[in-house]
Design a protein around this motif. Sequence first.
Motif, PDB file in Angstrom:
ATOM      1  N   ALA A 729     -44.509  13.826  47.640  1.00  0.00           N
ATOM      2  CA  ALA A 729     -43.955  14.748  48.642  1.00  0.00           C
ATOM      3  C   ALA A 729     -42.486  14.449  48.886  1.00  0.00           C
ATOM      4  CB  ALA A 729     -44.754  14.626  49.933  1.00  0.00           C
ATOM      5  N   SER A 730     -42.124  13.157  48.884  1.00  0.00           N
ATOM      6  CA  SER A 730     -40.735  12.787  49.143  1.00  0.00           C
ATOM      7  C   SER A 730     -39.848  13.127  47.951  1.00  0.00           C
ATOM      8  CB  SER A 730     -40.658  11.301  49.453  1.00  0.00           C
ATOM      9  OG  SER A 730     -39.319  10.876  49.579  1.00  0.00           O
ATOM     10  N   MET A 731     -40.309  12.832  46.753  1.00  0.00           N
ATOM     11  CA  MET A 731     -39.475  13.012  45.573  1.00  0.00           C
ATOM     12  C   MET A 731     -39.382  14.484  45.166  1.00  0.00           C
ATOM     13  SD  MET A 731     -40.541   9.681  43.348  1.00  0.00           S
ATOM     14  CE  MET A 731     -39.198   9.865  42.209  1.00  0.00           C
ATOM     15  N   ARG A 732     -40.310  15.301  45.647  1.00  0.00           N
ATOM     16  CA  ARG A 732     -40.229  16.731  45.364  1.00  0.00           C
ATOM     17  C   ARG A 732     -38.933  17.330  45.929  1.00  0.00           C
ATOM     18  NH1 ARG A 732     -44.181  20.591  44.324  1.00  0.00           N
ATOM     19  NH2 ARG A 732     -45.851  19.120  44.690  1.00  0.00           N
ATOM     20  N   GLN A 733     -38.378  16.682  46.967  1.00  0.00           N
ATOM     21  CA  GLN A 733     -37.176  17.207  47.605  1.00  0.00           C
ATOM     22  C   GLN A 733     -35.917  16.888  46.791  1.00  0.00           C
ATOM     23  OE1 GLN A 733     -37.785  19.028  50.316  1.00  0.00           O
ATOM     24  NE2 GLN A 733     -39.957  18.419  50.070  1.00  0.00           N
ATOM     25  N   LEU A 734     -36.077  16.004  45.800  1.00  0.00           N
ATOM     26  CA  LEU A 734     -34.930  15.576  44.996  1.00  0.00           C
ATOM     27  C   LEU A 734     -34.848  16.398  43.724  1.00  0.00           C
ATOM     28  CD1 LEU A 734     -35.345  11.721  45.340  1.00  0.00           C
ATOM     29  CD2 LEU A 734     -33.830  13.205  46.672  1.00  0.00           C
ATOM     30  N   PRO A 735     -33.644  16.551  43.207  1.00  0.00           N
ATOM     31  CA  PRO A 735     -33.513  17.277  41.942  1.00  0.00           C
ATOM     32  C   PRO A 735     -34.071  16.449  40.781  1.00  0.00           C
ATOM     33  CG  PRO A 735     -31.413  16.354  42.581  1.00  0.00           C
ATOM     34  CD  PRO A 735     -32.347  16.103  43.744  1.00  0.00           C
ATOM     35  N   PHE A 736     -34.376  17.077  39.679  1.00  0.00           N
ATOM     36  CA  PHE A 736     -34.881  16.408  38.477  1.00  0.00           C
ATOM     37  C   PHE A 736     -33.842  15.407  37.978  1.00  0.00           C
ATOM     38  CE2 PHE A 736     -35.465  15.973  33.907  1.00  0.00           C
ATOM     39  CZ  PHE A 736     -36.816  15.732  33.822  1.00  0.00           C
ATOM     40  N   ASP A 737     -34.291  14.175  37.719  1.00  0.00           N
ATOM     41  CA  ASP A 737     -33.369  13.105  37.289  1.00  0.00           C
ATOM     42  C   ASP A 737     -33.777  12.673  35.871  1.00  0.00           C
ATOM     43  OD1 ASP A 737     -31.711  10.977  36.896  1.00  0.00           O
ATOM     44  OD2 ASP A 737     -32.403   9.802  38.624  1.00  0.00           O
ATOM     45  N   PRO A 738     -33.024  13.086  34.850  1.00  0.00           N
ATOM     46  CA  PRO A 738     -33.400  12.754  33.460  1.00  0.00           C
ATOM     47  C   PRO A 738     -33.281  11.272  33.150  1.00  0.00           C
ATOM     48  CG  PRO A 738     -31.271  13.869  33.526  1.00  0.00           C
ATOM     49  CD  PRO A 738     -31.823  13.948  34.925  1.00  0.00           C
ATOM     50  N   SER A 739     -32.527  10.532  33.970  1.00  0.00           N
ATOM     51  CA  SER A 739     -32.346   9.091  33.682  1.00  0.00           C
ATOM     52  C   SER A 739     -33.400   8.217  34.359  1.00  0.00           C
ATOM     53  CB  SER A 739     -30.954   8.649  34.155  1.00  0.00           C
ATOM     54  OG  SER A 739     -30.843   8.794  35.564  1.00  0.00           O
ATOM     55  N   TRP A 740     -34.240   8.813  35.135  1.00  0.00           N
ATOM     56  CA  TRP A 740     -35.248   8.009  35.865  1.00  0.00           C
ATOM     57  C   TRP A 740     -36.330   7.510  34.900  1.00  0.00           C
ATOM     58  CZ3 TRP A 740     -40.333   9.551  38.196  1.00  0.00           C
ATOM     59  CH2 TRP A 740     -40.813   8.555  39.078  1.00  0.00           C
ATOM     60  N   ASP A 741     -36.635   6.174  34.969  1.00  0.00           N
ATOM     61  CA  ASP A 741     -37.617   5.592  34.054  1.00  0.00           C
ATOM     62  C   ASP A 741     -39.000   5.461  34.690  1.00  0.00           C
ATOM     63  OD1 ASP A 741     -37.169   3.637  35.900  1.00  0.00           O
ATOM     64  OD2 ASP A 741     -36.539   2.091  34.478  1.00  0.00           O
ATOM     65  N   GLY A 742     -39.184   6.027  35.837  1.00  0.00           N
ATOM     66  CA  GLY A 742     -40.487   5.986  36.495  1.00  0.00           C
ATOM     67  C   GLY A 742     -40.764   4.698  37.232  1.00  0.00           C
ATOM     68  N   ALA A 743     -39.783   3.764  37.266  1.00  0.00           N
ATOM     69  CA  ALA A 743     -39.982   2.476  37.925  1.00  0.00           C
ATOM     70  C   ALA A 743     -39.556   2.552  39.379  1.00  0.00           C
ATOM     71  CB  ALA A 743     -39.215   1.383  37.204  1.00  0.00           C
ATOM     72  N   THR A 744     -40.193   1.704  40.198  1.00  0.00           N
ATOM     73  CA  THR A 744     -39.850   1.582  41.606  1.00  0.00           C
ATOM     74  C   THR A 744     -39.064   0.306  41.790  1.00  0.00           C
ATOM     75  OG1 THR A 744     -41.898   2.720  42.196  1.00  0.00           O
ATOM     76  CG2 THR A 744     -40.750   1.514  43.945  1.00  0.00           C
ATOM     77  N   THR A 745     -37.931   0.420  42.472  1.00  0.00           N
ATOM     78  CA  THR A 745     -37.068  -0.739  42.679  1.00  0.00           C
ATOM     79  C   THR A 745     -37.296  -1.297  44.078  1.00  0.00           C
ATOM     80  OG1 THR A 745     -35.433   0.128  41.159  1.00  0.00           O
ATOM     81  CG2 THR A 745     -34.700  -1.571  42.709  1.00  0.00           C
ATOM     82  N   PHE A 746     -37.473  -2.663  44.140  1.00  0.00           N
ATOM     83  CA  PHE A 746     -37.641  -3.347  45.425  1.00  0.00           C
ATOM     84  C   PHE A 746     -36.457  -4.289  45.617  1.00  0.00           C
ATOM     85  CE2 PHE A 746     -41.883  -2.026  44.247  1.00  0.00           C
ATOM     86  CZ  PHE A 746     -42.416  -1.580  45.442  1.00  0.00           C
ATOM     87  N   GLU A 747     -35.748  -4.129  46.725  1.00  0.00           N
ATOM     88  CA  GLU A 747     -34.552  -4.929  46.982  1.00  0.00           C
ATOM     89  C   GLU A 747     -34.853  -6.156  47.819  1.00  0.00           C
ATOM     90  OE1 GLU A 747     -31.784  -4.480  45.597  1.00  0.00           O
ATOM     91  OE2 GLU A 747     -32.217  -2.537  44.671  1.00  0.00           O
ATOM     92  N   THR A 748     -36.055  -6.241  48.373  1.00  0.00           N
ATOM     93  CA  THR A 748     -36.416  -7.405  49.186  1.00  0.00           C
ATOM     94  C   THR A 748     -37.464  -8.231  48.459  1.00  0.00           C
ATOM     95  OG1 THR A 748     -38.166  -6.201  50.320  1.00  0.00           O
ATOM     96  CG2 THR A 748     -35.957  -6.143  51.297  1.00  0.00           C
ATOM     97  N   LYS A 749     -37.561  -9.488  48.908  1.00  0.00           N
ATOM     98  CA  LYS A 749     -38.573 -10.377  48.309  1.00  0.00           C
ATOM     99  C   LYS A 749     -39.958 -10.053  48.845  1.00  0.00           C
ATOM    100  CE  LYS A 749     -35.380 -14.240  47.529  1.00  0.00           C
ATOM    101  NZ  LYS A 749     -35.126 -15.670  47.751  1.00  0.00           N
TER     102      LYS A 749
END
Length: 749
Positions: A729-749
């Motif tokens: 639901a959240s990502m539907r609001q974003l435009p199509f990103d051809p460089s996205w590798d499907g990974a989720t990035t976590f900035e905290t430990k």
Amino acid sequence: MGLLARHGSRVAITLLPLVFALLHAVGALPMQFLHRLDAILYDARLRATMPQTLDPRVVIVDIDEKSLAEVGRWPWSRNRLAELVDELFERQQVTLLGFDVVFAEPDDSSGLKRLRQMAEDELRDAAGFQERFAKLQSSLDYDALFARSLANRPIVLGYYFTADREGRKSGVLPAPVMTREALQGRPIAFTRFNGYGSNIDALAKAAPVAGHFNPLTDRDGVVRSIPLVAEHEGAYYEALSLAMFRMLVGRPAVEPGFPRERLVGRDYTGLESVVLRRGQRKLEVPVDDRVATLVPFRGPGGPAGGSFRYVSASDVLLKHLAPGELKDKIVLVGTTAPGLLDLRVTPVGETYPGVETHANVITGLMDHRLLVKPDYAVGYEVVVLLVAGLLLALLLPVFSAPTAVLASFGVVAGLLASNYYLFAVHGLVLPLASALAMAGTAFALNMSYGYFVESRSKRQIADLFGTYVPPELVDEMVKDPRSYSMKATSKELTVMFCDMRGFTRMSEKMEPTQLQELLNQVFSRLTDIIRANRGTIDKYMGDCVMAFWGAPVDTPNHADLAVKSALEMTQAVVQINEAHRTSGIPEIGVGIGINTGTMCVGDMGSDVRRSYTVIGDAVNLASRLEGLSKVYGTAIVVSETARRQAGGFAWQELDRVRVKGKEQAVGIFTPLGPAATLPRELAEELETWEIFLQAYRAQDWNRCDLQVRELQRFAAKKYLYDLYRERVASMRQLPFDPSWDGATTFETK
């Protein structure tokens, strides 16, 4: 080579007795106690295999105490001996007669010598005396009477050899049975003598066949053998028993039996046998390296021994025996009277009649039942020592103490059984003492080394690793303590972090002592599971436990065991919570992160405090994965590297993530249980989930919505599906990103 690398010192310790035993066997370092032990073992085998039955073919006419009392002290006059011989041949009809006594001096007991002097001196002119003397002379010449009774009868006289400084000689030797030329220049180690005491000329001419009755006395004073052929001044003479046997079978020629030259050289100092040849027929009598034969004792000696019939000589002389009672018997005349000094110390008795040793050899020759220490005894001893010694050296260092005891007993039993078989069945007297002493000493040294040296290393290993490593792994490690150390090394391992959920909430409601008891209870349960699956406890950190697999003991399936432990730990938490609900204690949860990779393992820390632990990026990733278990609402998060190595489980991919400090995205998974028992409905759910992930990574949000609704039909309350529904639901609001590798990035430990 691996055995030598791990147990080189212990193998060397075990081989040390073998070296000394081999030196003894080849004569480079002879040990008298082993010779004595071999003699004791021979005596024991001999006593165990004696037939202890009467041989009716041989009779001993005994000059015993009774005979001395009834006939008179020894030596008896030769006219009485003539009567004895005549009685034996004429009335008793014996087959063969041998004398175990020597007649070394003329018999002057009749007074003939004095009468002859008188006839030649003071009474030479007394016609009456001269006439009477002429009539009596033949009847008073006892030696002549005895010689006439010996002549032309199957009789073998006895004599003895001496080996002293003076080399005295008396009497007449019989013709030798073998000359030096027959030996073809070979240096045979005959028993050599330089003197002798034999029969007077008149008797030797009447009975030209004679044999020596010398025994061979071993270092311990025991008579075990006789020289079948002995040497005197380059000629070779037979023993009394051999002479009697040869006369019994038709006087075959005596020849040396040489061993085959392809087995031994011409310089070999022993004979293989004494060959008795008559025409085309021959009999090979085995002998040892002294050309001697071991006496094949039938049983205890003497009249009460039961091996041979003893008849008192006085009963023969006084005609107390019925006519023909000794018909066809082989008769030996000897003595058991202690005063006549013909009693020997033998393996079967300390006062054994010397005459009976010859009787035993005669029956052994007739039955082809002679014991012999063969010329290859040394070679046999060396081979047995090498086989038994190397076997013990290879087995004892790697066996536990109980198994080592059994192995040693097995080797000793094999040595005893094979040696006894060759003795009892084939009459071979082969060395045994050196092998038994070697085996016993090797076992004692090996066990002592294990107790005093290796056990110390094992205790050190147990002390170092006992608090980290399961007892069964410590047991493996102490078998080869030199292969393990605390030294840091890099290797591929699997590491786990397990964090307890709900601990903070419980700490607010429980007393410290209650909390401590609960925490210890939970950690003990989880630790037992880790240790049962060969895991090594690294440390406890508050409400978190860290463990790893694959060190210090190599464990090829370390990833499998780690995942299996994680599944069992989650099941254990379910059981703990059931008990908590009953007791009103808050429920707990766990979050587990598992990763497989190369990491540094060893003893690390400061001079004040050290621990056996693992460090490295692979360890850090496992810690991050444990934290992600909260994000994905699952108890276990496993890296892709660990999943690839942990076969046999059903997996659900959670995501591809890029954790803090890592640029490369990694796939994360959670195990659902053994693949073999996966329910069909769950398999269908996983297939739908795979379709969803494909659509998700392709940014096909409409398709994702369809698959999420399908997934929620399988598991409506599953947190993972709700998480991804919100993400879509959240990502539907974003435009199509051809460089996205499907990974989720976590900035905290």
